[in-house]
Design a protein around this motif. Structure first.
Motif, PDB file in Angstrom:
ATOM      1  N   GLU A 106    -122.089   5.289  -3.735  1.00  0.00           N
ATOM      2  CA  GLU A 106    -122.348   3.970  -4.328  1.00  0.00           C
ATOM      3  C   GLU A 106    -122.892   4.091  -5.750  1.00  0.00           C
ATOM      4  N   LEU A 107    -123.766   5.086  -5.979  1.00  0.00           N
ATOM      5  CA  LEU A 107    -124.298   5.281  -7.322  1.00  0.00           C
ATOM      6  C   LEU A 107    -123.215   5.792  -8.271  1.00  0.00           C
ATOM      7  N   LYS A 108    -122.374   6.688  -7.768  1.00  0.00           N
ATOM      8  CA  LYS A 108    -121.287   7.223  -8.591  1.00  0.00           C
ATOM      9  C   LYS A 108    -120.284   6.140  -8.970  1.00  0.00           C
ATOM     10  N   ASN A 109    -119.986   5.256  -8.006  1.00  0.00           N
ATOM     11  CA  ASN A 109    -119.002   4.193  -8.244  1.00  0.00           C
ATOM     12  C   ASN A 109    -119.596   2.979  -8.961  1.00  0.00           C
ATOM     13  N   GLY A 110    -120.910   2.942  -9.123  1.00  0.00           N
ATOM     14  CA  GLY A 110    -121.546   1.813  -9.790  1.00  0.00           C
ATOM     15  C   GLY A 110    -121.754   0.600  -8.910  1.00  0.00           C
ATOM     16  N   ASP A 111    -121.590   0.763  -7.593  1.00  0.00           N
ATOM     17  CA  ASP A 111    -121.787  -0.361  -6.673  1.00  0.00           C
ATOM     18  C   ASP A 111    -123.263  -0.691  -6.518  1.00  0.00           C
ATOM     19  N   LEU A 112    -124.111   0.326  -6.617  1.00  0.00           N
ATOM     20  CA  LEU A 112    -125.557   0.148  -6.549  1.00  0.00           C
ATOM     21  C   LEU A 112    -126.185   0.773  -7.793  1.00  0.00           C
ATOM     22  N   ARG A 113    -127.351   0.285  -8.151  1.00  0.00           N
ATOM     23  CA  ARG A 113    -128.074   0.812  -9.300  1.00  0.00           C
ATOM     24  C   ARG A 113    -129.461   1.276  -8.863  1.00  0.00           C
ATOM     25  N   MET A 114    -129.869   2.438  -9.372  1.00  0.00           N
ATOM     26  CA  MET A 114    -131.197   2.939  -9.109  1.00  0.00           C
ATOM     27  C   MET A 114    -132.176   2.264 -10.071  1.00  0.00           C
ATOM     28  N   ILE A 115    -133.214   1.625  -9.541  1.00  0.00           N
ATOM     29  CA  ILE A 115    -134.213   0.960 -10.363  1.00  0.00           C
ATOM     30  C   ILE A 115    -135.214   1.998 -10.861  1.00  0.00           C
ATOM     31  N   ASN A 116    -135.493   1.963 -12.131  1.00  0.00           N
ATOM     32  CA  ASN A 116    -136.424   2.906 -12.748  1.00  0.00           C
ATOM     33  C   ASN A 116    -137.854   2.479 -12.447  1.00  0.00           C
ATOM     34  N   VAL A 117    -138.484   3.190 -11.512  1.00  0.00           N
ATOM     35  CA  VAL A 117    -139.828   2.831 -11.066  1.00  0.00           C
ATOM     36  C   VAL A 117    -140.740   4.043 -11.215  1.00  0.00           C
ATOM     37  N   ASN A 118    -141.889   3.844 -11.835  1.00  0.00           N
ATOM     38  CA  ASN A 118    -142.856   4.928 -11.989  1.00  0.00           C
ATOM     39  C   ASN A 118    -143.305   5.447 -10.625  1.00  0.00           C
ATOM     40  N   GLY A 119    -143.391   6.767 -10.510  1.00  0.00           N
ATOM     41  CA  GLY A 119    -143.820   7.384  -9.258  1.00  0.00           C
ATOM     42  C   GLY A 119    -142.687   7.703  -8.310  1.00  0.00           C
ATOM     43  N   LEU A 120    -141.466   7.339  -8.668  1.00  0.00           N
ATOM     44  CA  LEU A 120    -140.309   7.647  -7.845  1.00  0.00           C
ATOM     45  C   LEU A 120    -139.410   8.647  -8.579  1.00  0.00           C
ATOM     46  N   PRO A 121    -138.606   9.443  -7.880  1.00  0.00           N
ATOM     47  CA  PRO A 121    -138.319   9.391  -6.443  1.00  0.00           C
ATOM     48  C   PRO A 121    -139.539   9.712  -5.563  1.00  0.00           C
ATOM     49  N   PHE A 122    -139.496   9.150  -4.358  1.00  0.00           N
ATOM     50  CA  PHE A 122    -140.543   9.338  -3.362  1.00  0.00           C
ATOM     51  C   PHE A 122    -140.104  10.471  -2.429  1.00  0.00           C
ATOM     52  N   PRO A 123    -140.839  11.587  -2.378  1.00  0.00           N
ATOM     53  CA  PRO A 123    -140.374  12.728  -1.577  1.00  0.00           C
ATOM     54  C   PRO A 123    -140.701  12.583  -0.098  1.00  0.00           C
ATOM     55  N   ARG A 124    -139.868  13.169   0.727  1.00  0.00           N
ATOM     56  CA  ARG A 124    -140.166  13.293   2.152  1.00  0.00           C
ATOM     57  C   ARG A 124    -139.473  14.538   2.670  1.00  0.00           C
ATOM     58  N   LYS A 125    -139.945  15.064   3.772  1.00  0.00           N
ATOM     59  CA  LYS A 125    -139.399  16.306   4.318  1.00  0.00           C
ATOM     60  C   LYS A 125    -138.579  16.029   5.571  1.00  0.00           C
ATOM     61  N   PHE A 126    -137.534  16.830   5.744  1.00  0.00           N
ATOM     62  CA  PHE A 126    -136.787  16.844   6.990  1.00  0.00           C
ATOM     63  C   PHE A 126    -137.227  18.046   7.812  1.00  0.00           C
ATOM     64  N   SER A 127    -137.310  17.850   9.125  1.00  0.00           N
ATOM     65  CA  SER A 127    -137.792  18.897  10.018  1.00  0.00           C
ATOM     66  C   SER A 127    -136.791  19.190  11.123  1.00  0.00           C
ATOM     67  N   ILE A 128    -136.756  20.459  11.511  1.00  0.00           N
ATOM     68  CA  ILE A 128    -136.030  20.897  12.700  1.00  0.00           C
ATOM     69  C   ILE A 128    -137.010  20.851  13.866  1.00  0.00           C
ATOM     70  N   VAL A 129    -136.618  20.237  14.982  1.00  0.00           N
ATOM     71  CA  VAL A 129    -137.473  20.240  16.167  1.00  0.00           C
ATOM     72  C   VAL A 129    -136.700  20.811  17.350  1.00  0.00           C
ATOM     73  N   THR A 130    -137.335  21.732  18.048  1.00  0.00           N
ATOM     74  CA  THR A 130    -136.779  22.318  19.266  1.00  0.00           C
ATOM     75  C   THR A 130    -137.868  22.317  20.332  1.00  0.00           C
ATOM     76  N   ASN A 131    -137.488  22.697  21.544  1.00  0.00           N
ATOM     77  CA  ASN A 131    -138.420  22.559  22.653  1.00  0.00           C
ATOM     78  C   ASN A 131    -138.680  23.863  23.391  1.00  0.00           C
ATOM     79  N   THR A 132    -138.152  24.969  22.873  1.00  0.00           N
ATOM     80  CA  THR A 132    -138.356  26.249  23.539  1.00  0.00           C
ATOM     81  C   THR A 132    -138.120  27.377  22.558  1.00  0.00           C
ATOM     82  N   PRO A 133    -138.860  28.480  22.668  1.00  0.00           N
ATOM     83  CA  PRO A 133    -138.589  29.638  21.807  1.00  0.00           C
ATOM     84  C   PRO A 133    -137.341  30.393  22.218  1.00  0.00           C
ATOM     85  N   PHE A 134    -136.828  30.111  23.408  1.00  0.00           N
ATOM     86  CA  PHE A 134    -135.612  30.777  23.888  1.00  0.00           C
ATOM     87  C   PHE A 134    -134.397  29.986  23.424  1.00  0.00           C
ATOM     88  N   GLN A 135    -133.613  30.573  22.543  1.00  0.00           N
ATOM     89  CA  GLN A 135    -132.504  29.860  21.928  1.00  0.00           C
ATOM     90  C   GLN A 135    -131.178  30.532  22.251  1.00  0.00           C
TER      91      GLN A 135
END
Length: 298
Positions: A248-277
């Motif tokens: 959408e940003l490449k095609n110009g369908d959406l525009r990123m608003i210039n806001v101080n303090g952004l981009p806002f970072p966040r982390k992605f995590s892997i979750v599993t339920n056992t050490p045996f894989q």
């Protein structure tokens, strides 16, 4: 008992003895016999049966919930034993939150299948809380989530960072402002948001809290795609992952608003339920850790 549980789960999910018989390639009386034997071993009736329906009773709901976990553990156990002598292959159940699952995961799975064609992945997409719960109950081998969730005894590994940005439609008045805005300048806007329990909603709430604002105009959607389409239609603005906005940003369908303090970072995590894989899970995690897609937002 595992076959009894498998047949019981099928009857419960299909709400039919005849459809369960078809699923397991056996006669309906044979299905009835398996259910009767299970009820005798459990010591309680598990199903309410009439000519019109088959439904779980309270005892049945308890057995169904635990049967799903037991069967998932049995499958994982068999895969681990098979892996001792075989290469990476077999089933791999993957869960992902919406942003990762819809916009990043498909290309990673394509990479996985190209390198390990004998692995058979299945994908469940849901909000962060749902995926974490499914991993915790052994119904998924792995989850890829963002934000806070009930970790419990889950094994959690941060492995990638996302960048959240605020976007509007191309002809929105905010898109024509060249100077940098403050988050507080956007308090009166209509915000298009995800439901509680999603990592994207958590990031938005955290952003509002950090900047001391309390918007009152909201529209709610349960996934990212309708949010993007609503923003593009001019219904409001939203905080979304840069990963989900590339086209959408490449095609110009959406525009990123210039806001101080952004981009806002966040982390992605892997979750599993056992050490045996299983080997299938091991190689998939290795691909996640080393995939170049996850190290750049270009």
């Amino acid at each position: 008992m595992d076959q009894q549980l498998q047949i019981f789960v099928t009857v419960a999910e299909k709400e039919s003895f005849s459809r369960a018989a078809e699923e397991h390639h056996m006669t309906q009386p044979a299905v009835s016999q398996y259910i009767r034997q299970l009820e005798e071993e459990i010591g309680a009736r598990l199903l309410e049966r009439t000519n019109k329906y088959v439904r779980l009773n309270k005892a049945g709901e308890i057995v169904y919930h635990h049967a799903k976990e037991i069967l998932a553990l049995y499958t994982k156990m068999q895969s681990l034993v098979d892996d001792l002598a075989n290469k990476a292959s077999g089933p791999l159940s993957i869960g992902a939150s919406y942003t990762f699952g819809e916009y990043v995961l498909p290309r990673i799975i394509a990479n996985l299948k190209q390198t390990y064609p004998d692995i058979q992945p299945t994908v469940t997409i849901g909000n962060t809380a749902t995926i974490a719960d499914l991993v915790a109950s052994h119904q998924l081998d792995i989850g890829i989530v963002e934000g806070k969730f009930n970790a419990g005894k889950l094994i959690v590994e941060d492995f990638a960072e996302d960048a959240m940005v605020i976007v509007s439609s191309a002809d929105h008045p905010l898109a024509r402002i060249e100077r940098s805005l403050e988050v507080v300048d956007l308090e009166q806007e209509t915000w298009i948001v995800r439901e509680h329990g999603s990592g994207t909603r958590e990031a938005m709430d955290k952003l509002f809290k950090q900047h001391g604002i309390s918007p009152t105009n909201y529209m709610y959607f349960s996934s990212t795609q309708p949010i993007k389409e609503s923003v593009e239609a001019g219904l409001g603005i939203s905080l979304l992952s840069h990963w989900s906005l590339k086209k959408e940003l490449k095609n110009g369908d959406l525009r990123m608003i210039n806001v101080n303090g952004l981009p806002f970072p966040r982390k992605f995590s892997i979750v599993t339920n056992t050490p045996f894989q299983t080997k299938a899970l091991e190689v998939f995690i290795d691909i996640l850790r080393t995939n170049k897609l996850l190290t750049t937002l270009e």
